[in-house]
Motif scaffolding. Structure first.
Motif, PDB file in Angstrom:
ATOM      1  N   LEU A  33       2.336   0.935 -13.757  1.00 23.56           N
ATOM      2  CA  LEU A  33       1.391   1.601 -12.858  1.00 23.56           C
ATOM      3  C   LEU A  33       1.963   2.896 -12.273  1.00 23.56           C
ATOM      4  N   ARG A  34       3.240   3.144 -12.526  1.00 20.37           N
ATOM      5  CA  ARG A  34       3.812   4.410 -12.067  1.00 20.37           C
ATOM      6  C   ARG A  34       3.107   5.593 -12.733  1.00 20.37           C
ATOM      7  N   ASP A  35       2.606   5.367 -13.931  1.00 18.12           N
ATOM      8  CA  ASP A  35       1.831   6.409 -14.618  1.00 18.12           C
ATOM      9  C   ASP A  35       0.410   6.396 -14.059  1.00 18.12           C
ATOM     10  N   ASP A  36       0.108   7.354 -13.212  1.00 16.34           N
ATOM     11  CA  ASP A  36      -1.206   7.413 -12.564  1.00 16.34           C
ATOM     12  C   ASP A  36      -2.052   8.552 -13.125  1.00 16.34           C
ATOM     13  N   SER A  37      -1.753   8.941 -14.351  1.00 11.32           N
ATOM     14  CA  SER A  37      -2.556   9.991 -14.991  1.00 11.32           C
ATOM     15  C   SER A  37      -3.964   9.459 -15.270  1.00 11.32           C
ATOM     16  N   ASP A  38      -4.885  10.367 -15.492  1.00 11.46           N
ATOM     17  CA  ASP A  38      -6.265   9.959 -15.748  1.00 11.46           C
ATOM     18  C   ASP A  38      -6.364   9.081 -16.992  1.00 11.46           C
TER      19      ASP A  38
END
Length: 214
Positions: A33-38
């Motif tokens: 969830l660290r990747d919060d890109s679209d």
């Protein structure tokens, strides 16, 4: 199909697998969830929606209101089912966005600069144990039938067992939320626990009220 399309399908499939893996290896799941890109958020949107919907149904079925619906002779089993699905959907959405604000606020007070979207997604995956309490209902209905929706039905001791299962699921979800905060933000346990205290207070109080503890 384009390469991007294959990547998207693969990412979505990975998140469906992580929905159950969160019970076994939560830290490994929440780290993603660290990747919060679209693109990343879109890949996990379907499992998030499913969890929120199922947890909402489980939530309304665990209320004292559900336990007396059939006291009203106008209401039948079909009406109860429709109420659980529609009411559960609204309850799940309201909790997702409402408690999501508390997750964001708690994390912000602990020093996070993360987004509201990531806070909501962390909450959603932490809610998997609550959604899984729906698995108890076929057993409960087979044992007690529609008495579970009537005051003073034949499910007396069964209600105690069900209360314990719901309480355990809520506690498990709070623990998962703390693990989620720790993994997403790479925090120490004390800091993650402090961030979790605020959003954990509302469901804890709600369960205490439901169980007659307050």
């Amino acid at each position: 199909m384009t390469t991007d399309g294959r990547v998207t399908l693969s990412s979505e499939r990975d998140w469906w697998l992580r929905t159950l893996l969160v019970l076994q290896a939560p830290h490994a799941v929440f780290v993603h969830l660290r990747d919060d890109s679209d693109d990343a958020a879109e890949a996990r949107q379907e499992p998030v929606t499913a969890i929120v919907f199922l947890a909402g149904i489980a939530g309304v079925l665990a209320t004292t209101i559900a336990g007396r619906l059939l006291d009203d002779p106008v209401i039948d089993a079909i009406t109860v089912a429709v109420w659980a699905v529609i009411g559960g959907g609204f309850y799940g959405i309201a909790s997702y966005f409402g408690i999501g604000v508390l997750v964001l606020l708690g994390a912000s007070l602990a020093g996070s600069v993360g987004s509201y979207r990531r806070a909501r997604h962390t909450l959603a995956f932490a809610s998997v144990p609550i959604a899984l309490t729906l698995l108890v209902w076929p057993v409960r209905l087979s044992l007690y039938g529609t008495d579970v929706f009537r005051s003073g039905g034949a499910d007396g001791d069964g209600d105690v067992v069900f209360d314990l299962i719901v309480g355990a699921a809520v506690a498990w979800s709070v623990v998962l939320l703390a693990i989620g905060n720790r993994a997403v933000h790479d925090w120490s346990w004390p800091r993650a626990a402090a961030a979790t205290a605020l959003p954990a207070a509302l469901p804890a109080l709600a369960y205490a009220a439901y169980a007659g503890l307050v």
